[in-house]
Design an enzyme around this catalytic site. Structure first.
Site, PDB file in Angstrom:
ATOM      1  N   CYS A 240      56.524  42.400  23.645  1.00  0.00           N
ATOM      2  CA  CYS A 240      56.647  41.471  24.771  1.00  0.00           C
ATOM      3  C   CYS A 240      57.546  42.048  25.875  1.00  0.00           C
ATOM      4  O   CYS A 240      57.108  42.923  26.599  1.00  0.00           O
ATOM      5  CB  CYS A 240      57.081  40.106  24.279  1.00  0.00           C
ATOM      6  SG  CYS A 240      56.368  38.821  25.311  1.00  0.00           S
ATOM      7  N   HIS A 324      53.279  38.322  20.277  1.00  0.00           N
ATOM      8  CA  HIS A 324      54.263  38.259  19.189  1.00  0.00           C
ATOM      9  C   HIS A 324      53.623  38.440  17.812  1.00  0.00           C
ATOM     10  O   HIS A 324      53.199  37.458  17.199  1.00  0.00           O
ATOM     11  CB  HIS A 324      55.011  36.919  19.263  1.00  0.00           C
ATOM     12  CG  HIS A 324      55.983  36.887  20.396  1.00  0.00           C
ATOM     13  ND1 HIS A 324      57.304  37.205  20.240  1.00  0.00           N
ATOM     14  CD2 HIS A 324      55.804  36.633  21.712  1.00  0.00           C
ATOM     15  CE1 HIS A 324      57.923  37.130  21.408  1.00  0.00           C
ATOM     16  NE2 HIS A 324      57.028  36.781  22.316  1.00  0.00           N
ATOM     17  N   GLU A 326      55.018  38.926  15.113  1.00  0.00           N
ATOM     18  CA  GLU A 326      55.826  38.259  14.078  1.00  0.00           C
ATOM     19  C   GLU A 326      55.532  36.757  14.037  1.00  0.00           C
ATOM     20  O   GLU A 326      55.993  36.071  13.131  1.00  0.00           O
ATOM     21  CB  GLU A 326      57.321  38.492  14.342  1.00  0.00           C
ATOM     22  CG  GLU A 326      57.985  37.593  15.376  1.00  0.00           C
ATOM     23  CD  GLU A 326      57.572  37.856  16.807  1.00  0.00           C
ATOM     24  OE1 GLU A 326      56.761  38.780  17.048  1.00  0.00           O
ATOM     25  OE2 GLU A 326      58.048  37.134  17.715  1.00  0.00           O
TER      26      GLU A 326
END
Ligand SMILES: NC(=O)CC[C@H](N)C(=O)O
Length: 350
Positions: A240, A324, A326
């Site tokens: 990001c 993202h 994660e």
């Protein structure tokens, strides 16, 4: 104290991870899901040590909580942290406005002596473009991170048996990035945003991760310079804000998007395989792929608007994603990106 922030519209998602995602610093978050607060808040779902967002705007605040992990109500949690929250707002109307005009500046105030004109004036004078928001959210000193994803929540058993030392630049890192790296077998050192590249390279890491973080990538030239000094020397992964800083460090341009991407349902295509992941996203800026030098490949495309969602530069052992992997909150489709980073570090050892 009045609080001024931008309003990026947000599709419904798990609110606690959003409240503690440092990338939301300086912004209000408006939830399109009308009913928020019913699962309360718990200490295991924090994505950072604080809430950095400007405020939370919702339609209905649940009058009760019902979840086995809940330790506190959303209302208590925000009050303790002195974060503004407002409910009973027509969030559909604001969402429609945001869908037409893009992100807007907003003002929330509890000071009843302020006139509407004064509040409007404050909104007009507030800026997010060109402001360094990273220095407010980064850690003060380096630290080691060891926690993995808890065994009850782990979903990937393809993890490396080798250990890789990863230095993570904390531009506002979400804890789940660190947990996923640890679960993939990495030893992790987190360093503040202003930590000198030479000190990081002296640690002889197997790889460096440039984290997510709030605000305008063009407003943090010191971070771009750090990325420039590291890229090409060890394998790197940008997530990001990290991806945007890599774009800038390679000589490319970033720009502010009209709407930005927020929420947990953005389709992204990996051009190398044709595979489509549903991804969690939270960004207002993007890299202009046309501005990147030769040799950089656009690996991922956001299928909603065809914007650049990921890069590799094989010569520089570099990979980056605009979204993202994660998650937290969001689908786990893109978790394999951590495995790709581990492969990059493994191949660099051979
Ligand atoms: N999640 C993030 O890292 C946010 C990236 C960037 N600061 C943006 O808003 O575009």
């Amino acid at each position: 104290m009045p609080n001024r922030s931008v309003l990026p519209g947000l599709k419904s998602a798990r609110y606690q991870e959003i409240l503690t995602d440092p990338s939301y610093a300086g912004q209000f978050v408006l939830m399109t899901n009308p009913h928020i607060g019913n699962t309360g808040v718990n200490s295991g779902d924090e994505e950072s040590i604080k809430c950095f967002l400007g405020g939370l705007i919702i339609r209905n605040l649940s009058i009760c909580t019902s979840n086995w992990r809940c330790t506190e109500t959303l209302d208590e949690y925000l009050r303790k942290r002195n974060i503004m929250g407002i409910y009973d707002v027509d969030t559909r109307a604001i969402t429609r406005r945001l869908r037409e005009d893009g992100s807007l500046i907003g003002v929330l105030s509890t000071d009843q002596s302020l006139k509407d004109e004064e509040l409007l004036e404050m909104a007009k004078n507030w800026k997010i473009v060109g402001v360094d928001l990273i220095s407010d959210v980064t850690c003060d000193a380096p630290y080691e991170w060891v926690d993995k994803t808890g065994s009850g929540w782990e979903f990937n058993d393809n993890q490396s048996s080798e250990t890789f030392h990863v230095v993570v630049y904390d531009f506002g890192v979400k804890h789940n990035i660190l947990r996923r790296l640890a679960s993939y077998g990495c030893k992790i050192t987190v360093v503040p945003a202003s930590w000198p590249a030479s000190d990081v390279l002296n640690l002889k890491p197997d790889g460096v991760l440039f984290s997510n973080g709030p605000g305008d990538p063009a407003a943090v030239p010191y971070a771009v310079k750090t990325v420039q000094e590291i890229v090409g020397k060890v394998p790197v992964f940008g997530i990001c804000m990290g991806h945007q800083l890599i774009g800038q460090a390679l000589g490319g341009k970033t720009f502010k998007m009209k709407f930005g991407h927020h929420g947990g349902n953005h389709p992204v295509r990996d051009n190398r395989t044709g595979r489509v992941d549903i991804s969690a996203q939270n960004h207002n800026y993007a890299v202009d792929p046309e501005s990147l030098p030769e040799g950089v490949q656009v690996t991922h495309i956001n299928l909603n608007d065809q914007s650049c969602a990921g890069l590799v530069f094989p010569k520089m052992k570099l990979m980056s994603l605009q979204y993202h992997p994660e998650s937290s909150p969001g689908p786990h489709d893109s978790d394999l990106a951590f495995g790709e980073f581990v492969e990059l570090m493994k191949n660099n050892r051979l």
